[in-house]
Design an enzyme around this catalytic site. Sequence first.
Site, PDB file in Angstrom:
ATOM      1  CG  MET A  20      -2.074  -0.977   1.326  1.00  0.00           C
ATOM      2  SD  MET A  20      -2.894  -0.900  -0.265  1.00  0.00           S
ATOM      3  CE  MET A  20      -3.991   0.628   0.323  1.00  0.00           C
ATOM      4  CB  CYS A 101      -4.175  -6.499   4.736  1.00  0.00           C
ATOM      5  SG  CYS A 101      -3.828  -4.873   5.326  1.00  0.00           S
ATOM      6  CE  LYS A 145       1.711 -11.081  -0.155  1.00  0.00           C
ATOM      7  NZ  LYS A 145       1.637 -10.805   1.213  1.00  0.00           N
ATOM      8  CG  ASN A 217       5.349 -12.033   1.271  1.00  0.00           C
ATOM      9  OD1 ASN A 217       4.449 -11.516   1.795  1.00  0.00           O
ATOM     10  ND2 ASN A 217       6.375 -11.211   0.802  1.00  0.00           N
ATOM     11  N   GLY A 218       7.888 -12.789   3.077  1.00  0.00           N
ATOM     12  CA  GLY A 218       7.796 -12.436   4.416  1.00  0.00           C
ATOM     13  C   GLY A 218       9.215 -12.510   4.973  1.00  0.00           C
ATOM     14  N   GLY A 239       9.177  -7.944  -0.501  1.00  0.00           N
ATOM     15  CA  GLY A 239       8.320  -6.853  -0.267  1.00  0.00           C
ATOM     16  C   GLY A 239       9.223  -5.720   0.090  1.00  0.00           C
ATOM     17  NE  ARG A 240       6.695  -2.797   3.783  1.00  0.00           N
ATOM     18  CZ  ARG A 240       5.475  -2.862   3.666  1.00  0.00           C
ATOM     19  NH1 ARG A 240       5.048  -3.839   2.979  1.00  0.00           N
ATOM     20  NH2 ARG A 240       4.544  -1.943   3.919  1.00  0.00           N
TER      21      ARG A 240
END
EC number: 1.3.1.91
Length: 342
Positions: A20, A101, A145, A217-218, A239-240
């Site tokens: 987001m 989320c 997801k 993921n993660g 991700g980040r």
Amino acid sequence: MIHAPAIPPAQLRLSVAPMMDWTDSHCRVFHRLLAPHARLYTEMVHANAVIHGDRERLLAMDPVEHPVALQLGGSEPELLAQAARIGADTGFDEINLNCGCPSDRVQAGRFGACLMREPTLVAASVAAMVEACCSEAGDVPVTVKCRLGVDDDHDYDRFCAFIDEVADAGCRMFVVHARNAWLQGLSPKENREVPPLRYDWAYRLKRERPDLQVIVNGGINDANEATTHLGHVDGAMLGRAAYHDPYLLHRLDAQWFGGVQRPRAELLRALRPYVEAQLERGVFLKHITRHLLGLFANQRGGRAFRQVLSEGAHKPGADWGLVERALAVTESFQSDVAPASP
């Protein structure tokens, strides 16, 4: 029962998570330039917004982004099906349902991670989305997801039962954020960091359900970690780390797909035609350069690169010349490196 088509395996090896306020179209165009083989995802968009909102803005997509997936939020099968069909008709290569989320806003709307406790509702939503996308929009995959569970759900069998019920509804690909989501007491940021990672659950799922496509993921922070996952599942979703150090995407793409690793400055200058076209359309430079700030992360001059862009991109008339000034400052730091002793 209609099943969503499988995604070509090569498109699953490397992907960038939906984030987001970050993975907008400008970000995805930049990431595509860095990683030609990666699968990209939009920010999460609620089904109601797709149906009733500003689609031109919410579903903005440049042709160079493909393959790119639209991530939807929601919990009403009929609305999700309608939004999925709109996404497929718009040209997205995949429609992904968010079941991970943990934010308060998402919980209040009964979607996101709280759906992990409602597998029957998720299955009904997926079935409706698959029917809409595969019967009317040309066989666009519908995927999910999810997390491992919520709060104190630490039962692998419960997690697997969720996967099985949703898979029976037609979903063949699952992105598993390998943590629980805490719906009370942790912020969304803390939910990405505090609950312990259990990659072994995703690995086990792939072993026990080999016909499913499983992406992990993660907490994937470097190239070695990402590469390790490929020995157990179908792909790694960053991700980040991909956002704060986007050159990591380029290194992985070159390593995993046999490409040539290009210098950061060369890659950035390849973005110039896109940036100038956007400026001609009235887009402010700051909306694009905010995604570029990490390109020289952990490099000499990286801080100066960020500073020049951050301080100048919001000013009236800011154009590509600012990017060149940022590159020049960065390159001046790098040219100051003393030569190695003979």
